[in-house]
Every structure is written in C-alpha cells, then in structure tokens.
Motif scaffolding. Structure first.
Motif, mmCIF file in Angstrom:
data_model
loop_
_atom_site.group_PDB
_atom_site.id
_atom_site.type_symbol
_atom_site.label_atom_id
_atom_site.label_comp_id
_atom_site.label_asym_id
_atom_site.label_seq_id
_atom_site.Cartn_x
_atom_site.Cartn_y
_atom_site.Cartn_z
ATOM 1 N N SER A 1 -10.864 -1.728 -4.917
ATOM 2 C CA SER A 1 -10.433 -0.346 -4.751
ATOM 3 C C SER A 1 -9.198 -0.067 -5.591
ATOM 4 O O SER A 1 -8.700 1.034 -5.629
ATOM 5 C CB SER A 1 -10.120 -0.061 -3.283
ATOM 6 O OG SER A 1 -9.098 -0.907 -2.832
ATOM 7 N N SER A 2 -8.678 -1.096 -6.240
ATOM 8 C CA SER A 2 -7.521 -0.933 -7.119
ATOM 9 C C SER A 2 -7.524 -2.094 -8.080
ATOM 10 O O SER A 2 -8.138 -3.118 -7.829
ATOM 11 C CB SER A 2 -6.220 -0.920 -6.320
ATOM 12 O OG SER A 2 -5.991 -2.187 -5.769
ATOM 13 N N ASP B 1 -10.502 2.167 0.857
ATOM 14 C CA ASP B 1 -10.805 3.426 0.180
ATOM 15 C C ASP B 1 -10.098 3.482 -1.170
ATOM 16 O O ASP B 1 -9.227 2.658 -1.468
ATOM 17 C CB ASP B 1 -10.340 4.605 1.047
ATOM 18 C CG ASP B 1 -11.051 4.646 2.393
ATOM 19 O OD1 ASP B 1 -12.252 4.325 2.432
ATOM 20 O OD2 ASP B 1 -10.382 4.983 3.398
ATOM 21 N N ALA B 2 -10.452 4.483 -1.966
ATOM 22 C CA ALA B 2 -9.813 4.642 -3.270
ATOM 23 C C ALA B 2 -8.317 4.868 -3.138
ATOM 24 O O ALA B 2 -7.546 4.551 -4.046
ATOM 25 C CB ALA B 2 -10.462 5.808 -4.017
ATOM 26 N N SER B 3 -7.893 5.411 -2.007
ATOM 27 C CA SER B 3 -6.466 5.674 -1.782
ATOM 28 C C SER B 3 -5.719 4.475 -1.217
ATOM 29 O O SER B 3 -4.547 4.583 -0.870
ATOM 30 C CB SER B 3 -6.306 6.856 -0.810
ATOM 31 O OG SER B 3 -6.910 6.553 0.438
ATOM 32 N N GLU B 4 -6.382 3.326 -1.107
ATOM 33 C CA GLU B 4 -5.764 2.122 -0.542
ATOM 34 C C GLU B 4 -5.685 1.032 -1.611
ATOM 35 O O GLU B 4 -6.558 0.176 -1.726
ATOM 36 C CB GLU B 4 -6.581 1.641 0.661
ATOM 37 C CG GLU B 4 -6.644 2.661 1.782
ATOM 38 C CD GLU B 4 -7.464 2.171 2.964
ATOM 39 O OE1 GLU B 4 -6.873 1.899 4.013
ATOM 40 O OE2 GLU B 4 -8.688 2.051 2.807
ATOM 41 N N LYS C 1 0.830 -1.211 0.000
ATOM 42 C CA LYS C 1 0.000 0.000 0.000
ATOM 43 C C LYS C 1 0.862 1.256 0.000
ATOM 44 O O LYS C 1 0.565 2.229 -0.700
ATOM 45 C CB LYS C 1 -0.906 -0.009 1.226
ATOM 46 C CG LYS C 1 -1.661 1.296 1.453
ATOM 47 C CD LYS C 1 -2.353 1.312 2.806
ATOM 48 C CE LYS C 1 -2.919 2.687 3.128
ATOM 49 N NZ LYS C 1 -3.539 2.741 4.468
ATOM 50 N N ASN C 2 1.933 1.250 0.783
ATOM 51 C CA ASN C 2 2.776 2.436 0.902
ATOM 52 C C ASN C 2 3.723 2.627 -0.271
ATOM 53 O O ASN C 2 4.275 3.710 -0.441
ATOM 54 C CB ASN C 2 3.588 2.365 2.204
ATOM 55 C CG ASN C 2 2.711 2.490 3.435
ATOM 56 O OD1 ASN C 2 1.619 3.044 3.377
ATOM 57 N ND2 ASN C 2 3.176 1.963 4.554
#
Length: 518
Positions: A368-369, A277-280, A212-213
């Motif tokens: 989400s991805s 979330d969309a950012s994950e 994720k990071n």
C-alpha cells in the motif's frame, strides 16, 4: 463467530540463547495476540495444536473464557487471563473480586498455569470514563487481595496494559512524562502497587502507527529496526537507532520521574500490519515480516539504551488476521497466521509443519506504500516533536531526515585468479536481477545500498515512476541492481549483492518499464 472465541487473546513465545546472557533476565518472552473479531477462527483445541508446532510458550486472553482456559490445561503453557473493562466497576467490592478469582483463576489451577491477571485494557486512554479511571487501581488491589486469601499470590501477578497516549511528552526519551491528570492520582498509586506485589508495568507500543501518522518525518528504516542515522538524546547522550527503543525509554523515564527507577516493564502489544488502505503507508507483508523478525531478535538479545541489561517481555499483535474487525484495512491484517493455520509470513516461529490444513498459495498482496526511501532526502531539517495527542499510540519523534550511512553490501572487486562464468555470445544483452526466493529484508538492505552509495538510478521505482509497479522488494531490487550493474562495468561481480542477485539473459522489461542494457 465461533462461540468459544469470545475474547481477544495473546500468545507468547519463549526464546533462550547464549547471546542473551548479557541480559539480566536471560529468559525473554515474546508474544503474539490472538483475536475474536472473525467468523472463521479455529476452536481452541485446534489453536493448541497450532501452537504446539511453534516456539510459543505462553498464552494470554483478554477475558476468562473457560473453554479457552481449559483447552490449555496440562499443556505446560503459562497463561494470562483478563478482566474485561466492563467488569471493573463490580470489582470495587472485595467479595465480588474474591468470587471472580475463585471462579476464573483458582478453579483452573494448577492444570492451567495462570501467571498474570490483566485488569482491563488501555483503560486510562481509550475508555474516556473518568469514573472507571478511578476504579482501576482499587479493582487491581481487590484482585490481589483475593489471590492472597487463596494463597496463590506468589504464582499469579496483577497488572493492566496502557497505551502510549498516557504520556504527555515523549521526545527526547529522557523527557518522557505521564499526563499530569493521571500521574499523581492514578499512575503513582498503581506503580506503588506493582512495586509492592512484584508485578510489571504493561505498555502497548506500535512504531507502525507513529510512522503512519508522520511518514514524512519518521523514516521507515527507523521504525523497522533497519540501518539508519538514528537520533541522539541531547540530555543523556544515548543514541537510538530504532523507534521501539525510543518509545520504551520514554516510558521508563516517565516511571522514574515518579520515583520507581527499577520497575520492570512488559510490552503487552506490538506489531505491524501486512496489508492496508492506500492512505496507510508502510502496511505490507514485507514490512510486517521485517518488523516482527527484527523485534524478536532485538528483545531477545539486548535491552534499550537506557536499560541495556534488562530484557523486555514482549507480545506481538496478532496471532490471527480478524476478518470482522471494524475500521481500516490494517485492523484486519495484523496476524502472523490465517485462521486456517497457514502463515501470512514467516518470522521463524515454526518448528514443524502446522497441523491445520493450509490453503492454496495466496495471490500476492501488493504494497500500500513503497518500501524504504530510495533516493536521498533533502538536507537534514530537525523537525519539532510531533504532538503526543495522536491516536493510536503516541508517536515518537523521528530521527533527522538525513540519508542513512551506506549499508555494507558485498560488491567485491575481481577476486584473485577468478573463475568467471562463461562469456556470453557476441551481442548478447545482459541484465542483473534479484535472485528468486531471496530474503526480502536482505533485498531491502541491498536496495538501499544500490540507490544510495551505489549510485544506481532509482527514480523510476519511486511512487509514480514508470517502474514503481509492481511495488514489491523483488521488482524494485531488480531494477536497482540492474542500474548498478550497467553503470559499474557489467562485470559478474557487480551483480552479487551478498548472493541476492544474478545475471540474466532474459529482458525483465515490460511495456511501461524498461530496464537499460548495453
């Protein structure tokens, strides 16, 4: 909130098979955490009923909740109780520690088979209280002394879980090193205590957070135990084809640098979220299922490259989704089960239908991805190791960004004396699509083949492409399979993919996504 659920808990699964005979510890334990931050969790008695329908063999809670401990009495499950972080200061007093052990451990034995006392959780990285840091090992020693006084120290061991952020260096794995401010003053005395008492070093490791990071450098395949190019440790020559092993061997290396070359390790938490979330990036039901299935298979059949004969007791986070857990969406979606006892996804734990009533079939949870990278990345560039100061757990540097080798997928030439399906009527248009009900992990492997070595045109299913949505393995695999099928002659054997595809006369196209057909 169900009052009996006052602490996050961990459940374990026991797997024994002939394939594990090469591992020194032939009984490898895999576990799942079960938490408290929800207002819809079942009572402990119902949890016991659920566990009895699974292959779970051990239970761990993060405190000493008597209702939970008593619920597992006379069930045969081995049990792990926890000292809460805020209780550690009081345990500097030996008499208090003895009272704690009498009340929270000895009182329930032997009916409940308590085997480990876990003192705190991630004290050295998440609390930020330097005084608590220095109180950790004395508390562990006082707890053990109480066990000795009560003559149950042979049955019950003492340890404490850590985050990977106790490492100052983790790449390559051979350079794994503890933070200098922790190594000599706290961790070395702790390792000496664990060694003398026959206990194990506990570590929480999450390849998900590393991915994720740093999703641009760490490949999803490397994090999910899927085929990929991997990395080679230049110092040891050992090859790593998954991030989990690289993280664990970095900890083994750090422990060895302090002089403890045979220290046993327990992975006290690991898992993958089923929604985010969309950012994950990477948080999806499919990826969570693939990770946990592969994790179970991995730890029950082999060790790490550094210690190939040593099995690792591993705990999957989590048993239940927790609807009141704060933070990002992923924090509430690590569960293997919903609070009503139905499975979020199947990792092969069930031995019968759960006794708790399942809900109606849920609506699909979109990714989400995107799943695995579909088009080959640019030429390999060796990235520098990512900083270890990330939070959550320290990420392990990625393998090179070169595309993975082709995955062997069955796309055979015409068989001898074939029995082909009846030919279509003249002018009939045909498409190749994913077989309904096909295993998502098999579809992802076949998808990588089709878009890689198979030469399929997969640009439309990249993020932002006309066929990216719905973002599911079945939809993306169908588009890739059809492209391969159309490009390679539209023979029935070009629509096989190890039995995961079939030829259809129904156009799968939508208004915005057109599947080609000749």
């Amino acid at each position: 909130m169900v009052v009996s659920m006052t602490a996050k808990s961990v459940l374990f699964i026991t797997f024994i098979s002939a394939s594990m005979l090469s591992i020194t510890d032939a009984t490898v334990i895999v576990g799942v955490n079960y938490g408290q931050l929800a207002n819809n969790l079942p009572l402990p008695q119902k949890v016991v009923q659920l566990i009895q329908t699974t292959t779970i063999g051990r239970v761990k809670i993060y405190d000493s909740n008597p209702v939970i401990i008593e619920a597992f009495a006379n069930t045969g499950y081995e049990f792990v109780v926890g000292v809460k972080n805020e209780e550690i200061p009081s345990l500097q007093d030996a008499a208090t520690a003895l009272s704690w052990v009498r009340q929270n451990v000895a009182a329930y034995m032997p009916a409940t088979k308590i085997i480990i006392i876990s003192v705190g959780n991630e004290i050295l990285t998440t609390d930020g209280n330097n005084q608590l840091y220095t109180q950790l090992v004395p508390a562990m020693k006082n707890i053990h002394a109480a066990l000795v006084q009560l003559s149950i120290d042979d049955q019950v061991k003492v340890s404490t879980p850590h985050s990977l952020t106790i490492l100052s260096s983790s790449y390559p794995p051979s350079l794994g090193t503890f933070k200098p401010e922790l190594a000599s003053s706290i961790i070395q005395p702790m390792l000496q205590f664990l060694d003398q008492t026959g206990s194990a070093f506990m570590i929480n490791t999450y390849p998900y957070f590393a991915y994720k990071n740093n999703p641009h450098d760490i490949s999803l395949a490397y994090a999910l135990f899927l085929p990929n190019a991997g990395i080679t440790d230049s110092k040891t020559g050992l090859h790593y084809d998954n991030l989990f092993d690289a993280q664990i061997d970095a900890v083994y290396s750090a422990i060895s640098k302090l002089g403890f070359n045979s220290m046993r390790m327990i992975v006290s938490e690991s898992g993958w979220p089923s929604a985010g979330d969309a950012s994950e990036p990477g948080a999806s039901i499919t990826n969570a299922m693939i990770y946990n299935k592969n994790l179970i298979n991995h730890v029950t059949t082999r060790g790490t490259p550094l210690r190939p004969q040593q099995g690792i007791e591993t705990y999957i986070f989590a048993l239940f989704n927790e609807n009141q857990k704060p933070g990002a969406t992923t924090e509430r979606n690590f569960g293997l089960f919903r609070p009503d006892g139905s499975t979020v996804y199947d990792v092969g734990l069930m031995k019968s239908t759960p006794t708790l009533q399942p809900p109606p079939p849920p609506s699909p949870i979109p990714y989400s991805s995107p799943p695995l990278a579909i088009t080959p990345p640019p030429p390999a560039i060796t990235p520098p190791p990512p900083p270890i100061t990330q939070s959550p757990p320290a990420s392990m540097p990625p393998p090179p960004s070169s595309p993975p080798p082709p995955i062997s997928i069955s796309t055979p030439p015409p068989p001898v004396n074939p029995t082909p399906p009846p030919p279509p009527s003249p002018g009939t248009r045909l498409w190749c699509v994913a077989r309904p009900g096909a295993d998502p992990s098999a579809l992802l492997a076949a998808l990588n083949f089709a878009c890689g070595a198979g030469g399929a045109d997969c640009g439309a299913i990249q993020e932002g492409g006309a066929c990216f949505l719905p973002n599911t393995p079945t939809a993306h695999a169908s588009y890739a399979f059809n492209s391969y099928y159309q490009k390679h002659g539209r023979n029935y054997w070009n629509c096989n993919f190890n039995g995961n595809a079939l030829v259809s006369v129904t156009d799968p196209s939508t208004a915005s996504c057109v599947y080609p057909s000749q």
